[in-house]
Write a protein that holds these residues in place. Structure first.
Motif, PDB file in Angstrom:
ATOM      1  N   ARG A  18       0.832  -1.186   0.000  1.00  0.00           N
ATOM      2  CA  ARG A  18       0.000   0.000   0.000  1.00  0.00           C
ATOM      3  C   ARG A  18       0.875   1.248   0.000  1.00  0.00           C
ATOM      4  NH1 ARG A  18      -3.890   0.749   4.822  1.00  0.00           N
ATOM      5  NH2 ARG A  18      -4.471   2.855   4.220  1.00  0.00           N
ATOM      6  N   GLU A  19       1.926   1.175   0.823  1.00  0.00           N
ATOM      7  CA  GLU A  19       2.820   2.310   0.948  1.00  0.00           C
ATOM      8  C   GLU A  19       3.458   2.647  -0.394  1.00  0.00           C
ATOM      9  OE1 GLU A  19       5.914   1.612   3.750  1.00  0.00           O
ATOM     10  OE2 GLU A  19       6.472   3.728   3.874  1.00  0.00           O
ATOM     11  N   ILE A  20       3.898   1.614  -1.082  1.00  0.00           N
ATOM     12  CA  ILE A  20       4.546   1.844  -2.371  1.00  0.00           C
ATOM     13  C   ILE A  20       3.529   2.321  -3.405  1.00  0.00           C
ATOM     14  CG2 ILE A  20       5.654   0.608  -4.280  1.00  0.00           C
ATOM     15  CD1 ILE A  20       7.320  -0.805  -2.117  1.00  0.00           C
ATOM     16  N   THR A  22       0.968   4.212  -2.735  1.00  0.00           N
ATOM     17  CA  THR A  22       0.741   5.654  -2.522  1.00  0.00           C
ATOM     18  C   THR A  22       1.898   6.455  -3.090  1.00  0.00           C
ATOM     19  OG1 THR A  22       1.748   5.560  -0.335  1.00  0.00           O
ATOM     20  CG2 THR A  22      -0.641   5.367  -0.437  1.00  0.00           C
ATOM     21  N   HIS A  23       3.106   5.903  -2.936  1.00  0.00           N
ATOM     22  CA  HIS A  23       4.288   6.585  -3.482  1.00  0.00           C
ATOM     23  C   HIS A  23       4.117   6.803  -4.981  1.00  0.00           C
ATOM     24  CE1 HIS A  23       8.783   7.319  -3.551  1.00  0.00           C
ATOM     25  NE2 HIS A  23       8.481   7.223  -4.847  1.00  0.00           N
ATOM     26  N   PHE A  26       1.366   9.399  -5.735  1.00  0.00           N
ATOM     27  CA  PHE A  26       1.778  10.779  -5.517  1.00  0.00           C
ATOM     28  C   PHE A  26       2.672  11.259  -6.656  1.00  0.00           C
ATOM     29  CE2 PHE A  26       1.344  10.142  -0.683  1.00  0.00           C
ATOM     30  CZ  PHE A  26      -0.002  10.446  -0.761  1.00  0.00           C
ATOM     31  N   ALA A  27       3.618  10.401  -7.031  1.00  0.00           N
ATOM     32  CA  ALA A  27       4.552  10.781  -8.089  1.00  0.00           C
ATOM     33  C   ALA A  27       3.787  11.066  -9.380  1.00  0.00           C
ATOM     34  CB  ALA A  27       5.584   9.678  -8.290  1.00  0.00           C
ATOM     35  N   GLN A  29       0.608  11.906  -9.646  1.00  0.00           N
ATOM     36  CA  GLN A  29      -0.179  13.129  -9.482  1.00  0.00           C
ATOM     37  C   GLN A  29       0.661  14.366  -9.783  1.00  0.00           C
ATOM     38  OE1 GLN A  29      -1.737  12.923  -5.525  1.00  0.00           O
ATOM     39  NE2 GLN A  29      -3.012  11.142  -6.049  1.00  0.00           N
ATOM     40  N   ASP A  30       1.914  14.377  -9.270  1.00  0.00           N
ATOM     41  CA  ASP A  30       2.807  15.511  -9.502  1.00  0.00           C
ATOM     42  C   ASP A  30       3.004  15.740 -10.992  1.00  0.00           C
ATOM     43  OD1 ASP A  30       3.059  16.161  -6.938  1.00  0.00           O
ATOM     44  OD2 ASP A  30       5.185  15.580  -6.719  1.00  0.00           O
ATOM     45  N   ARG A  31       3.234  14.627 -11.710  1.00  0.00           N
ATOM     46  CA  ARG A  31       3.493  14.740 -13.133  1.00  0.00           C
ATOM     47  C   ARG A  31       2.252  15.235 -13.871  1.00  0.00           C
ATOM     48  NH1 ARG A  31       8.010  11.917 -15.267  1.00  0.00           N
ATOM     49  NH2 ARG A  31       9.346  11.290 -13.533  1.00  0.00           N
ATOM     50  N   GLU A  48      10.765   5.315 -13.417  1.00  0.00           N
ATOM     51  CA  GLU A  48      11.628   6.004 -12.469  1.00  0.00           C
ATOM     52  C   GLU A  48      11.825   5.186 -11.198  1.00  0.00           C
ATOM     53  OE1 GLU A  48      11.558  10.611 -11.507  1.00  0.00           O
ATOM     54  OE2 GLU A  48      10.231   9.456 -10.212  1.00  0.00           O
ATOM     55  N   PHE A  49      10.715   4.588 -10.767  1.00  0.00           N
ATOM     56  CA  PHE A  49      10.774   3.839  -9.511  1.00  0.00           C
ATOM     57  C   PHE A  49      11.710   2.645  -9.613  1.00  0.00           C
ATOM     58  CE2 PHE A  49       9.493   0.989  -6.188  1.00  0.00           C
ATOM     59  CZ  PHE A  49       9.103   1.837  -5.159  1.00  0.00           C
ATOM     60  N   THR A  55      12.402  -3.926  -4.740  1.00  0.00           N
ATOM     61  CA  THR A  55      12.262  -3.042  -3.585  1.00  0.00           C
ATOM     62  C   THR A  55      11.512  -3.766  -2.465  1.00  0.00           C
ATOM     63  OG1 THR A  55      12.131  -1.198  -5.096  1.00  0.00           O
ATOM     64  CG2 THR A  55      11.403  -0.802  -2.829  1.00  0.00           C
TER      65      THR A  55
END
Lengths: 885, 118
Positions: A18-20, A22-23, A26-27, A29-31, A48-49, A55
């Protein structure tokens, strides 16, 4: 707890994902906010990730250190192993079944061992730490202590925190409508406290019950008796019961597991020693004050830190003091301590050697099983060479592959162990049928699977997984990558598999040893059954009576027995009838073996003059067909008013008077009075079929009245319904008197063969299993060879070989295996069976019949086992064989 | 947006990531993505934190008790896992900063020996 761990790991895993997510969100959304197209943004973010899985993996690794990582990998291995085994269910089922047999047999042996060695006295805290105290006679015979001597040790011994005593005796329990025979103990007041046993209801026997002779009419009963006969009555405390017709009050029910202080025997009632004179069937006697009357089985709990040597030395000092203060002629050592295991008292004496034999044979069987499975694994290892080569080529380390293989074999061995856990249960009826109902003592062994047995099963599973799986796998993984790749991943090369051949030969050899062991025990059983015990038990019935429990006093009892014998002798269907206090050939000596004095004979310094005796009515020898060598039988005139008389056996007559005839008229003394020898009779086997000849004395019933006697009757013809008739005679005389037991004597004496019987049965099972495994091994090897040589068979057939030639080719291979295996096995067996000597009867350890029989059996089984695959091989279609291989 | 030119990109020195994370959290609880963004912004785009290292590092710091993680709301009302510096984490940060300045001083000493003479 372990499960929780997995659960929390799973939760963390979800959390991380879940954490990843959201990461990434967010990324992206920024783009998008920067004006990128959502789909392009998503792809760019992923790029990019980088590697998400990697991971996840590396993050996961931070959680639990190496352990979690390792456990996770093991879990993966397990999953892989299960999938693999499910893919070849036939192989899996066979291996699991074979391992279950091997492990199960060992569990049986272990359960026996556990019952005897690890929890010898169920319910007793740390029983093996107890010491026993015995006295020793001049001839080396062990006996119990007298009550005054026991009391002295109890009060004076500095090394023991508690010294308790008991005397196991038969009891007749009077229920409302019938009577019941059972075994129980007269116990000292500190008996329960010393053993660390409590009462689940009411109380135990306490020191306060050990004060006034005759003043404590109480009894504690076992959990078993309480449930069996009183249906677990919750209000049992305070109820009266009749034991040997004496009224006692039940004050407690002992702890559930507790079965008394005698190994392997179920004791059901516990009565204070102060009640001996009132309750005991052995009547009279000055139990509590007489230093000559030795009946207390004495056991003691050493104080913390007191070693056996120290306790022994302390006992010695006390014994010397006793001997000085109260000299008794016949005892050289009044008291000496011995560890629990050396105690000659209890079932361990009879069963332990058999248990050791069964354990050894089971271990051997497990070895055969492992070899068998190893053979199977080796074949599979061949077909998995491709897989292993691929794994190695991709960079798997050898330890990694071995871990995987070990996991595979554990997944086979553990279910095998689980199935094996059921086996001891299945064997119980077999064991039970070896123990006749007429066993003089209610034997009890704790066979049930408990934590210890389960742990042992798990250990066996691990060992067999290592032995059967890992080792051949190791061989299998030693792969030359180049050769495998060159040969196209399939094992074409190496037509012969020397290792498999060696395994099969090894298996046959082991099976040979097991079968010889089985054969020797079976022949011992036969020998023991055929052996002449010196009397004729056929067509003799035994009926156990206790007139004291029926309310007769001594004159009444005498009248009753006399009338009963008269009635029976008048019956035309009955050839002879008599009474005896003990039965012959029932494994243990009943009654006591007092010291006898022989007139005119000076006892040597180490001469044993303690002999067992039997109280009998006239006609006993005629009933059992024991020959009178000199003198006469007892008659009814040998009554209390007449001269005291005795009859001795031949061994005794020869030892003291040279020859039977010279014994007549000589005198012997048991207690106070001298008895004249009026007859000499042939020896018989008194307790065990393999006992050495020993002196034995018979005393006349009329001069030694006992209320509890066994009626012995011989039928005139085999078809005569003897027991019914005898029963009817008893009932006609007194309809209210209980018949405690009514059985044919041959049934009673079966107990004497029980040891041979049990080992023959168990080893029979073991032998058959071993032989079938060996057959399976031969079959497998020949079938494998046929498959590998299909091409060759095709060529042979094509150039004109007959099908019978092909059959012969492969059969000779199987037979060769059998012959070589049998030869090696015979060599091994000669060495191994030497350890069985003490367990055999009437056969030598190198009994040629057994060896020849087993050799013949092994070779013929090899023949049959190879016939089937050879026949299949011969049916090969040469065209197909040549085309496809 | 393409990655910055290789020249402008610096590789993080071994062991400095933990310190940077702790330092970032000094200014308030943050979630993983925000941490990378903040480090990038503060380093003027020179330091790019690999996500493949970030999450193992965060979880390691959590295991050591230097940060604490809880799910919470972002300014835009979205669920995210926030990392917060603990008291022990603050001490650890001080230690690491200390060591870092010593390291910087030592390295500068080597690279630029005795500036007084130069």
């Amino acid at each position: 707890m372990r499960w929780n761990f997995f659960k929390s790991t799973r939760r963390r895993e979800e959390d991380l994902r879940r954490e990843i997510a959201t990461h990434l969100a967010f990324a992206a959304q920024d783009r998008v906010a920067d004006g990128q197209d959502p789909e392009a943004a998503r792809r760019a973010v992923l790029k990019e990730f980088g590697n998400v899985t990697l991971t996840l993996e590396s993050t996961r690794r931070t959680w639990g250190g190496m352990w979690v990582d390792y456990a996770g990998a093991l879990l993966g291995d397990l999953r892989y192993a299960v999938r693999l085994l499910l893919r070849s269910p036939g192989y899996s089922v066979i291996v699991i079944a074979v391992l279950a047999l091997g492990i199960g047999t060992n569990l049986i042996a272990f359960a026996l061992f556990k019952a005897l060695a690890l929890t010898p006295l169920p319910g007793v805290a740390d029983a093996p730490a107890l010491h026993f105290v015995y006295s020793r006679s001049r001839g080396g015979g062990l006996s119990s202590l007298s009550y005054p001597d026991y009391r002295y040790l109890r009060d004076e011994h500095p090394g023991y925190s508690a010294v308790a005593g008991a005397s196991m005796q038969p009891f007749t329990l009077g229920l409302r409508e019938r009577q019941l025979r059972l075994v129980g103990e007269f116990v000292t007041g500190n008996y329960f406290a010393t053993l660390g046993v409590g009462a689940q209801r009411g109380r135990t026997i306490l020191p306060s019950d050990d004060i006034n002779p005759g003043g404590h009419p109480v009894v504690v009963i076992s959990d078993g008796l309480w449930r069996r006969e009183f249906a677990g009555d919750p209000d049992i405390i305070g109820k009266p019961i009749r034991l040997n017709s004496f009224l006692l009050t039940i004050v407690g029910v002992a702890d559930e597991d507790f079965r008394g202080a005698v190994v392997g025997i179920q004791n059901d009632v516990f009565v204070p020693v102060t009640m001996l004179s009132q309750v005991s069937q052995f009547g009279g006697g000055n139990w509590l004050d007489d230093r000559h009357n030795s009946w207390v089985q004495t056991f003691a709990r050493p104080r913390a830190g007191v070693t056996l040597a120290r306790a022994r030395a302390q006992t010695e000092v006390l014994a010397a003091r006793l001997a000085a203060e109260y000299p008794i002629e016949e005892k050289t050592i009044r008291a000496f301590s011995m560890p629990f295991w050396e105690s000659p008292y209890g079932a361990q004496t009879y069963v332990l050697p058999t248990t050791v034999l069964i354990s050894a044979m089971s271990a051997l069987l497990l070895l055969v099983v492992c070899i068998n499975v190893a053979g199977l694994v080796l074949v599979r290892g061949m077909s998995r060479r491709g897989e292993m080569a691929a794994r190695l080529a991709l960079g798997a380390s050898r330890p990694r592959i071995l871990r995987l293989l070990l996991m595979e074999h554990l997944t086979l061995a553990l279910p095998g162990a689980c199935v094996g856990l059921v086996l001891p249960r299945l064997l119980e009826p077999i064991m039970a049928s070896a123990q006749p109902d007429a066993a003089p003592l209610p034997l009890y062994f704790n066979f049930g699977p408990d934590g210890l047995v389960v742990a042992f099963a798990a250990a066996l599973a691990l060992v067999s997984a290592l032995l059967s799986g890992l080792w051949p796998s190791l061989k299998g993984t030693r792969i030359d990558l180049a050769s495998v790749i060159k040969d196209g991943l399939l094992p074409h090369s190496g037509r012969k598999s020397p290792m498999r051949t060696a395994l099969v030969v090894c298996q046959i050899a082991m099976s040979f040893v097991l079968l010889v062991g089985t054969s020797l025990t079976v022949r011992s059983l036969e020998g023991a059954r055929r052996a002449d015990p010196g009397f004729d038990a056929a067509h003799v019935g035994s009926i156990v009576l206790d007139v004291k429990a029926g309310g007769y006093d001594e004159p009444g009892g005498r009248r009753f027995y006399r009338q009963l014998l008269d009635d029976l002798r008048a019956d035309p269907g009955i050839e002879a009838a008599s009474l005896a206090s003990t039965l012959p050939l029932t494994l243990v000596d009943y009654g006591s073996n007092p010291e006898f004095a022989i007139e005119g004979h000076t006892r040597g310094p180490n001469e044993e003059t303690h002999f067992f005796y039997n109280v009998i009515a006239p006609d006993y020898f005629r009933t059992l067909r024991i020959g009178v060598v000199a003198g006469r039988d007892f008659t009814r005139d040998d009554d209390p008013a007449a001269e005291p008389v005795a009859i001795v056996n031949e061994t005794m007559a020869r030892r003291f008077w040279g020859e039977p005839a010279r014994a007549i008229g000589e005198r012997i003394r048991m207690t106070e009075e001298w008895r004249t020898v009026v007859g000499v009779v042939e020896d018989i086997k008194y307790a065990r079929i393999n006992e050495d000849p020993r002196p034995y004395v018979y005393l006349p019933f009329e001069q030694m009245y006992l209320p509890g006697m066994t009626l012995q009757v011989r039928a005139s013809s085999p078809s005569f319904p003897l027991l019914e008739h005898a029963r009817r005679h008893v009932e006609m005389l007194d309809p209210n008197l209980s018949i405690l037991e009514a059985r044919m004597l041959t049934e009673q004496t079966r107990i004497a063969f029980a040891i041979y019987d049990v080992s023959a049965r168990v080893l029979g099972v073991v032998g058959v299993v071993a032989m079938s495994l060996a057959a399976l091994g031969i079959y497998g090897l020949v079938a494998y060879s046929v498959k590998q040589r299909t091409h060759e068979i095709g060529v042979r057939l094509a150039v004109g070989a007959r099908r019978s030639d092909i059959v012969q080719l492969f059969m000779s291979m199987g037979v060769r295996l059998g012959v070589v295996g049998a030869a090696i096995g015979a060599g091994l067996a000669v060495v191994v069976t030497r350890f069985m000597a003490s367990l055999l009867f009437g056969v030598s350890t190198t009994d040629p019949v057994s060896f020849v029989l087993v050799a013949g059996g092994v070779v013929s089984i090899a023949l049959v086992a190879s016939l089937v695959p050879a026949w299949f091989g011969a049916r090969t279609d040469p065209l197909a064989a040549l085309r496809h291989t | 947006m393409e990655s910055p030119a290789p020249a402008s990109r610096l590789v993080l020195l071994q062991g400095t990531l933990d310190m940077l994370i702790l330092q970032t959290l000094q200014w308030g609880p943050q979630h993983g993505y925000a941490i990378t963004q903040m480090i990038r912004a503060r380093s003027s785009e020179a330091l790019q934190v690999e996500t493949g290292s970030l999450y193992p590092a965060l979880h390691r710091l959590e295991r050591q008790g230097w940060v604490k993680a809880d799910w919470g709301q972002t300014d835009t009302n979205q669920q995210a896992k926030f990392y917060r510096l603990t008291a022990a984490g603050k001490k650890q940060l001080a230690r690491e900063r200390d060591r870092w300045s010593q390291l910087v001083a030592a390295i500068s000493g080597v690279l630029d020996p005795d500036p007084a003479k130069g």
